[in-house]
Design a protein around this motif. Structure first.
Motif, PDB file in Angstrom:
ATOM      1  N   CYS A   1       0.848  -1.195   0.000  1.00 53.33           N
ATOM      2  CA  CYS A   1       0.000   0.000   0.000  1.00 53.33           C
ATOM      3  C   CYS A   1       0.880   1.240   0.000  1.00 53.33           C
ATOM      4  CB  CYS A   1      -0.921  -0.011   1.215  1.00 53.33           C
ATOM      5  SG  CYS A   1      -1.962   1.466   1.345  1.00 53.33           S
ATOM      6  N   LEU A   2       0.647   2.140  -0.943  1.00 47.47           N
ATOM      7  CA  LEU A   2       1.405   3.386  -1.058  1.00 47.47           C
ATOM      8  C   LEU A   2       0.586   4.607  -0.661  1.00 47.47           C
ATOM      9  CD1 LEU A   2       3.209   2.739  -4.471  1.00 47.47           C
ATOM     10  CD2 LEU A   2       3.962   2.140  -2.160  1.00 47.47           C
ATOM     11  N   ALA A   3      -0.719   4.484  -0.586  1.00 39.57           N
ATOM     12  CA  ALA A   3      -1.591   5.591  -0.191  1.00 39.57           C
ATOM     13  C   ALA A   3      -2.958   5.006   0.155  1.00 39.57           C
ATOM     14  CB  ALA A   3      -1.717   6.627  -1.308  1.00 39.57           C
ATOM     15  N   TYR A   4      -3.756   5.800   0.857  1.00 38.84           N
ATOM     16  CA  TYR A   4      -5.112   5.347   1.162  1.00 38.84           C
ATOM     17  C   TYR A   4      -6.084   6.504   0.985  1.00 38.84           C
ATOM     18  CZ  TYR A   4      -5.481   7.675   5.741  1.00 38.84           C
ATOM     19  OH  TYR A   4      -5.563   8.606   6.743  1.00 38.84           O
ATOM     20  N   GLU A   5      -7.324   6.124   0.695  1.00 45.44           N
ATOM     21  CA  GLU A   5      -8.415   7.094   0.545  1.00 45.44           C
ATOM     22  C   GLU A   5      -9.572   6.634   1.410  1.00 45.44           C
ATOM     23  OE1 GLU A   5      -9.745   8.396  -3.484  1.00 45.44           O
ATOM     24  OE2 GLU A   5     -11.659   7.552  -2.830  1.00 45.44           O
TER      25      GLU A   5
END
Length: 279
Positions: free
Chosen positions: A171-175
């Motif tokens: 995972c490199l980012a989350y929303e």
């Protein structure tokens, strides 16, 4: 701490070889490469333009930097693509490192070690920073798409979604989205996220190791080492424990040849009767 280290490095470089910085066209704005695109860059979170300049100065790959302050949000981009011009944007400043200085800095790498805050760590704990455009909005990749991601419906809070991204090495980012009261949605992105688009109720954050350097493919799982070939088989042995031996049989004793059975002896014949005497 990080800001002071970068400032010290910038002063050391300027004493060894002065670096010339120039603004494309002599005006402020956002950096643009060929075809009026942002090009390739790394997103940093620094609080001053000097810190952003120092980060570009110590990087042999950095050709230009862009620093922006929007409201209370500061942002630093280290560009590795050649910058040709600027796009007028309020609060943005673009500076190109002179080609002469770039050639001098590229070979060899700086002799001093980089501070630990600039090095990648193989594991979390991680820090999350907002991408370009701020945290309020949906996550977007450099081409404007949503990229690759997984959707989770069981994470009911922003903290739970962030924890899920922190535990995942891909995972490199989350929303996280919360609209309409009970509706919640968590996306864990495996593509590099560069900016956000305005969307009510949506928040986007990028994973970093040190609060500055965005996590790239560094956190992906390493490839397993190649398997060793199996050991050669031992030479054939008749009584090897892996090869069953034939059942053991007792030695064969030679037997005498069989003779036909003997018939019982005949009874003796009676004696002949006496012959009569003459008168």
């Amino acid at each position: 701490m990080l800001q002071s280290v970068l400032s010290s490095l910038l002063m050391a470089i300027s004493h060894v070889q002065p670096i010339v910085w120039r603004q494309p066209g002599g005006r402020s704005g956002a950096c643009r490469a060929a075809l009026d695109k942002p090009g390739d860059f790394e997103l940093w979170q620094t609080s001053s333009q000097d810190s952003c300049k120092a980060a570009c100065a110590v990087s042999a790959r950095c050709l230009a930097f862009e620093f922006a302050i929007i409201n209370s949000y500061s942002r630093c981009e280290l560009h590795t693509s050649p910058i040709e011009k600027v796009m007028p944007l309020s609060g943005y400043h673009c500076f190109i490192k002179s080609s002469h200085a770039s050639r001098l800095l590229a070979p060899p790498p700086p002799p001093w070690p980089l501070p630990p805050a600039l090095m990648f760590a193989p594991r979390c704990p991680c820090e999350f920073i907002p991408p370009r455009g701020g945290p309020e909005g949906g996550c977007r990749a450099s081409d404007g798409s949503r990229g690759s991601f997984e959707v989770w419906w069981t994470d009911l809070t922003d903290a739970a979604c962030r924890q899920r991204c922190a535990k995942s090495r891909t995972c490199l980012a989350y929303e996280f989205a919360q609209t309409g009261g009970r509706y919640t949605r968590c996306e864990t992105h495996t593509s590099v996220i560069t900016h956000t688009v305005a969307s009510y109720g949506y928040r986007c954050f990028i994973k970093t190791i040190d609060g500055v350097t965005p996590a790239r493919a560094v956190l992906s799982l390493p490839r397993p080492p190649p398997r060793l070939p199996p050991p050669p088989l031992p030479p054939f042995a008749p009584h090897s424990p892996c090869i069953p031996s034939p059942p053991h049989s007792p030695p064969q004793v030679p037997q005498p040849p069989l003779l036909p059975p003997k018939s019982p002896p005949l009874p003796p014949s009676p004696p002949p009767p006496p012959s009569p005497s003459p008168p």
